[in-house]
Enzyme design. Structure first.
Site, PDB file in Angstrom:
ATOM      1  N   TYR A 161      15.250 -19.282  -3.108  1.00  0.00           N
ATOM      2  CA  TYR A 161      13.985 -18.811  -2.523  1.00  0.00           C
ATOM      3  C   TYR A 161      12.814 -19.212  -3.432  1.00  0.00           C
ATOM      4  O   TYR A 161      11.809 -19.757  -2.963  1.00  0.00           O
ATOM      5  CB  TYR A 161      14.029 -17.291  -2.353  1.00  0.00           C
ATOM      6  CG  TYR A 161      12.789 -16.706  -1.705  1.00  0.00           C
ATOM      7  CD1 TYR A 161      12.646 -16.717  -0.319  1.00  0.00           C
ATOM      8  CD2 TYR A 161      11.763 -16.147  -2.469  1.00  0.00           C
ATOM      9  CE1 TYR A 161      11.513 -16.194   0.289  1.00  0.00           C
ATOM     10  CE2 TYR A 161      10.627 -15.618  -1.871  1.00  0.00           C
ATOM     11  CZ  TYR A 161      10.515 -15.641  -0.491  1.00  0.00           C
ATOM     12  OH  TYR A 161       9.377 -15.126   0.099  1.00  0.00           O
ATOM     13  N   LYS A 165       9.760 -21.822  -2.500  1.00  0.00           N
ATOM     14  CA  LYS A 165       8.345 -21.433  -2.445  1.00  0.00           C
ATOM     15  C   LYS A 165       7.513 -22.212  -3.458  1.00  0.00           C
ATOM     16  O   LYS A 165       6.347 -22.540  -3.196  1.00  0.00           O
ATOM     17  CB  LYS A 165       8.204 -19.921  -2.657  1.00  0.00           C
ATOM     18  CG  LYS A 165       8.829 -19.089  -1.539  1.00  0.00           C
ATOM     19  CD  LYS A 165       8.212 -19.368  -0.172  1.00  0.00           C
ATOM     20  CE  LYS A 165       8.770 -18.462   0.918  1.00  0.00           C
ATOM     21  NZ  LYS A 165       8.164 -18.711   2.240  1.00  0.00           N
TER      22      LYS A 165
HETATM   23  N1  LIG Z   1       7.340  -9.690   2.748  1.00  0.00           N
HETATM   24  C1  LIG Z   1       7.074 -10.153   1.543  1.00  0.00           C
HETATM   25  O1  LIG Z   1       7.034  -9.425   0.544  1.00  0.00           O
HETATM   26  C2  LIG Z   1       6.782 -11.618   1.355  1.00  0.00           C
HETATM   27  C3  LIG Z   1       6.272 -12.016   0.117  1.00  0.00           C
HETATM   28  C4  LIG Z   1       6.002 -13.359  -0.101  1.00  0.00           C
HETATM   29  C5  LIG Z   1       6.215 -14.268   0.914  1.00  0.00           C
HETATM   30  N2  LIG Z   1       6.703 -13.858   2.111  1.00  0.00           N
HETATM   31  C6  LIG Z   1       6.930 -14.889   3.137  1.00  0.00           C
HETATM   32  O2  LIG Z   1       6.292 -14.530   4.332  1.00  0.00           O
HETATM   33  C7  LIG Z   1       7.021 -15.054   5.443  1.00  0.00           C
HETATM   34  C8  LIG Z   1       7.315 -13.932   6.433  1.00  0.00           C
HETATM   35  O3  LIG Z   1       8.158 -12.983   5.793  1.00  0.00           O
HETATM   36  P1  LIG Z   1       8.352 -11.503   6.353  1.00  0.00           P
HETATM   37  O4  LIG Z   1       8.241 -10.597   5.176  1.00  0.00           O
HETATM   38  O5  LIG Z   1       7.499 -11.251   7.514  1.00  0.00           O
HETATM   39  O6  LIG Z   1       9.908 -11.565   6.753  1.00  0.00           O
HETATM   40  P2  LIG Z   1      10.663 -11.105   8.079  1.00  0.00           P
HETATM   41  O7  LIG Z   1      10.127  -9.821   8.592  1.00  0.00           O
HETATM   42  O8  LIG Z   1      12.125 -11.186   7.747  1.00  0.00           O
HETATM   43  O9  LIG Z   1      10.282 -12.255   9.105  1.00  0.00           O
HETATM   44  C9  LIG Z   1      10.749 -13.557   8.966  1.00  0.00           C
HETATM   45  C10 LIG Z   1      10.480 -14.291  10.264  1.00  0.00           C
HETATM   46  O10 LIG Z   1      10.974 -15.634  10.140  1.00  0.00           O
HETATM   47  C11 LIG Z   1      11.621 -15.967  11.315  1.00  0.00           C
HETATM   48  N3  LIG Z   1      12.624 -17.000  11.090  1.00  0.00           N
HETATM   49  C12 LIG Z   1      13.589 -17.046  10.138  1.00  0.00           C
HETATM   50  N4  LIG Z   1      14.351 -18.134  10.309  1.00  0.00           N
HETATM   51  C13 LIG Z   1      13.842 -18.796  11.386  1.00  0.00           C
HETATM   52  C14 LIG Z   1      14.208 -19.975  12.077  1.00  0.00           C
HETATM   53  N5  LIG Z   1      15.250 -20.730  11.690  1.00  0.00           N
HETATM   54  N6  LIG Z   1      13.468 -20.354  13.135  1.00  0.00           N
HETATM   55  C15 LIG Z   1      12.424 -19.622  13.553  1.00  0.00           C
HETATM   56  N7  LIG Z   1      12.029 -18.490  12.948  1.00  0.00           N
HETATM   57  C16 LIG Z   1      12.747 -18.075  11.890  1.00  0.00           C
HETATM   58  C17 LIG Z   1      12.238 -14.673  11.826  1.00  0.00           C
HETATM   59  O11 LIG Z   1      12.385 -14.725  13.238  1.00  0.00           O
HETATM   60  P3  LIG Z   1      13.779 -14.831  14.041  1.00  0.00           P
HETATM   61  O12 LIG Z   1      14.844 -14.189  13.206  1.00  0.00           O
HETATM   62  O13 LIG Z   1      13.492 -14.112  15.312  1.00  0.00           O
HETATM   63  O14 LIG Z   1      13.986 -16.286  14.254  1.00  0.00           O
HETATM   64  C18 LIG Z   1      11.170 -13.671  11.464  1.00  0.00           C
HETATM   65  O15 LIG Z   1      10.238 -13.545  12.499  1.00  0.00           O
HETATM   66  C19 LIG Z   1       8.275 -15.715   4.851  1.00  0.00           C
HETATM   67  O16 LIG Z   1       8.052 -17.097   4.702  1.00  0.00           O
HETATM   68  C20 LIG Z   1       8.398 -15.056   3.496  1.00  0.00           C
HETATM   69  O17 LIG Z   1       9.100 -15.842   2.573  1.00  0.00           O
HETATM   70  C21 LIG Z   1       6.999 -12.555   2.361  1.00  0.00           C
END
Ligand SMILES: NC(=O)c1ccc[n+]([C@@H]2O[C@H](COP(=O)([O-])OP(=O)(O)OC[C@H]3O[C@@H](n4cnc5c(N)ncnc54)[C@H](OP(=O)(O)O)[C@@H]3O)[C@@H](O)[C@H]2O)c1
Length: 257
Positions: A161, A165
């Protein structure tokens, strides 16, 4: 200049990957609330349809599309359907991502590839699909990549991860440099720890308590804490910004991770 006008997205078409939960869901709702027609892309279509209905109930316009970002045909089909319904996509929120944990010493090739293929390979090919269409339509556009503070600093158990990133941060700069001549801006947001489904179990445990204690603002973020950075980079308010990384983490990275 009034802020409402500066950040207005009327007439723009935004595609949000990973709109079925967490940050993507919030991003789509915020873009729609500020005037954009939004295309919701993820694998779980029922969730997207529920969000599209909620956006419509608030007076916005949204289209739900099943899409796996790791499948290039699926991505091309989503852009095609988006264009047919709303016209060319001019804002891409490259947000889909996964974050399974695991010790580096025992990690198999499949587990490594799964993270890199979703978080880095797919981010590149989705951006490329968007940019090729923006170039053809001569619209320019804004691409916002979802990086992470774990692309800047690291903790244990997240090697693929963190690598994905860090790669995405450098990819943002590379694409910004190549695509500026087409008026395509490419920027990234590096969120800190924002409570969503991706980290709910982890943050609820002892490691989460330690991270919260270490955060200079002594709290995890909420999805709405990213609204300002999103609108800045997606709208014309950020029209001279490209290749930038906006960190939104309560000071987490200053404290080391
Ligand atoms: N939350 C945090 O603390 C945090 C911090 C830094 C960065 N981020 C980044 O922010 C982004 C969103 O994270 P989140 O926290 O909202 O996580 P989340 O709630 O787990 O959402 C992740 C999303 O990605 C989609 N996804 C995963 N694999 C996919 C695929 N193969 N095709 C299409 N869609 C896919 C999932 O949809 P489906 O399963 O329906 O396909 C889901 O909607 C990510 O890139 C994460 O690394 C998050």
């Amino acid at each position: 200049m009034r802020a409402q006008k500066l950040f207005d997205l009327s007439g723009k078409v935004a595609l949000v990957t990973g709109a079925s939960s967490g940050l993507g869901r919030r991003f789509a709702a915020v873009l729609a609330a500020n005037g954009a027609k939004v295309v919701l892309a993820a694998r779980r279509k029922a969730r997207l349809e529920e969000l599209a209905a909620a956006i419509a109930a608030d007076g916005g316009q949204a289209l739900a599309l099943a899409c796996d970002v790791t499948e290039r045909e699926s991505v091309a089909a989503a852009f095609q359907a988006a264009e047919a319904r709303f016209g060319p996509v001019t804002i891409l929120i490259n947000n889909a991502g996964i974050a399974p944990g695991g010790a580096a010493l025992e990690m198999g090739q499949e587990a490594w590839r799964q993270v890199l293929s979703t978080n880095l390979d797919a981010a590149f090919f989705v951006a490329q699909e968007a940019a090729q269409r923006m170039v053809r339509a001569e619209t320019g556009g804004a691409i916002v990549n979802l990086a992470s503070v774990l692309g800047l600093a690291v903790i244990k158990g997240v090697a693929p991860y963190a690598a994905s990133k860090a790669g995405l941060i450098q990819l943002t700069k590379a694409l910004a440099l190549e695509w500026a001549r087409y008026s395509i801006r490419v920027n990234a947001i590096a969120p800190g720890w924002i409570e969503t489904e991706i980290n709910a179990d982890f943050l609820a445990g002892p490691a989460g308590a330690a991270i919260r204690q270490q955060n200079p603002m002594r709290r995890f973020g909420k999805a709405e804490d990213l609204d300002g950075a999103l609108l800045l980079l997606a709208s014309d308010a950020g029209r001279y910004m490209t290749g930038s990384l906006v960190t939104v983490d309560g000071g987490q990275v200053l404290a080391g991770s």
